[in-house]
Design an enzyme around this catalytic site. Sequence first.
Site, PDB file in Angstrom:
ATOM      1  N   CYS A 128       0.881  -1.170   0.000  1.00  0.00           N
ATOM      2  CA  CYS A 128       0.000   0.000   0.000  1.00  0.00           C
ATOM      3  C   CYS A 128       0.911   1.211   0.000  1.00  0.00           C
ATOM      4  CB  CYS A 128      -0.918   0.012   1.221  1.00  0.00           C
ATOM      5  SG  CYS A 128      -1.893   1.527   1.333  1.00  0.00           S
ATOM      6  N   CYS A 130      -0.585   4.378   2.202  1.00  0.00           N
ATOM      7  CA  CYS A 130      -0.694   4.410   3.663  1.00  0.00           C
ATOM      8  C   CYS A 130      -0.380   3.034   4.215  1.00  0.00           C
ATOM      9  CB  CYS A 130      -2.085   4.886   4.086  1.00  0.00           C
ATOM     10  SG  CYS A 130      -3.429   4.035   3.222  1.00  0.00           S
ATOM     11  N   SER A 131      -1.381   2.289   4.645  1.00  0.00           N
ATOM     12  CA  SER A 131      -1.109   1.031   5.328  1.00  0.00           C
ATOM     13  C   SER A 131      -2.245   0.039   5.183  1.00  0.00           C
ATOM     14  CB  SER A 131      -0.843   1.296   6.801  1.00  0.00           C
ATOM     15  OG  SER A 131      -1.978   1.948   7.363  1.00  0.00           O
TER      16      SER A 131
END
Lengths: 193, 93
Positions: free
Chosen positions: A98, A101-102
């Site tokens: 990603c 972000c996460s």
Amino acid sequence: MTIATLDHDTLLKALQRVLADKDIARPDEIAERIRITDAGTPAQGARMVAKAWCDPAFRTLMLADGASAAALLDIPMRGAPPLGVLENTADLHHLVVCTLCSCYPRAVLGYPPFWFKSAAYRARAVRDPLGLLTEFGTTLPASTALRVVDSTADYRWMVLPLRPHGTENWSEAELASLVHAGDMIGVTIPTVA
Amino acid sequence: MSLAPGTSVRVKADWPELRGRCHIRTPHYVRGETGTILRHLGDFPNPEDLAFARPAAATPLYHVRFDQPSLWGEGAPGDDIVIELFAHWLEPL
């Protein structure tokens, strides 16, 4: 006394009370969410992988609708984003990142490994994925193409790895013990010790 | 609007972050680049509005494939990158 000097438990209780008073979230709903979060571990994803290796009908369902397949194994999926499953084959290996972000399939893999959110992993997975795999000790056959999947929006993605050779007579539980978080991100591949 | 698998698309070379506060899900490294629709993943509330608590219209989300060597000028032929992109960022070619 100011808010900065209150201990965490007091603050948390106050926040829960305000959320309940305003009818935003009841204590039982928060407890349910904590239970679901705690249930997410790589062992859940590994159970799905092992079953997919043994049960063709489950494999078909898992590739079409990962969340339904997870729910079939009693993995809590309520409120979870759609789960996409990426099938590794002899011709194609998947690597999930990603870059924004996460995003991570927490319902089936739990919390991401510490490096998953690092700037280095996120940048290098898209720019130099083969070099990154080499540093994880993963070498793909020359005939296997590499597909990086950048998880940028509403899906969460997990990899269905190839079943290792030499496991033909293994039980589902034994197979599941071979599968680790990295195998379902695509940085590693399951191997028989 | 519905884009069929195999359709060539160009990602808009737009940089809303230069115009003010925004929330976007289109990575910088594919803006202005050409890819191919793999499949329609479903319709989801537009995160660019959702992030600011504005009414968010259901927006088609696609899996779009980009050729790895074309993006970066390096990498192995045949390798690719697949990204979730919303319809309003895509221009059919």
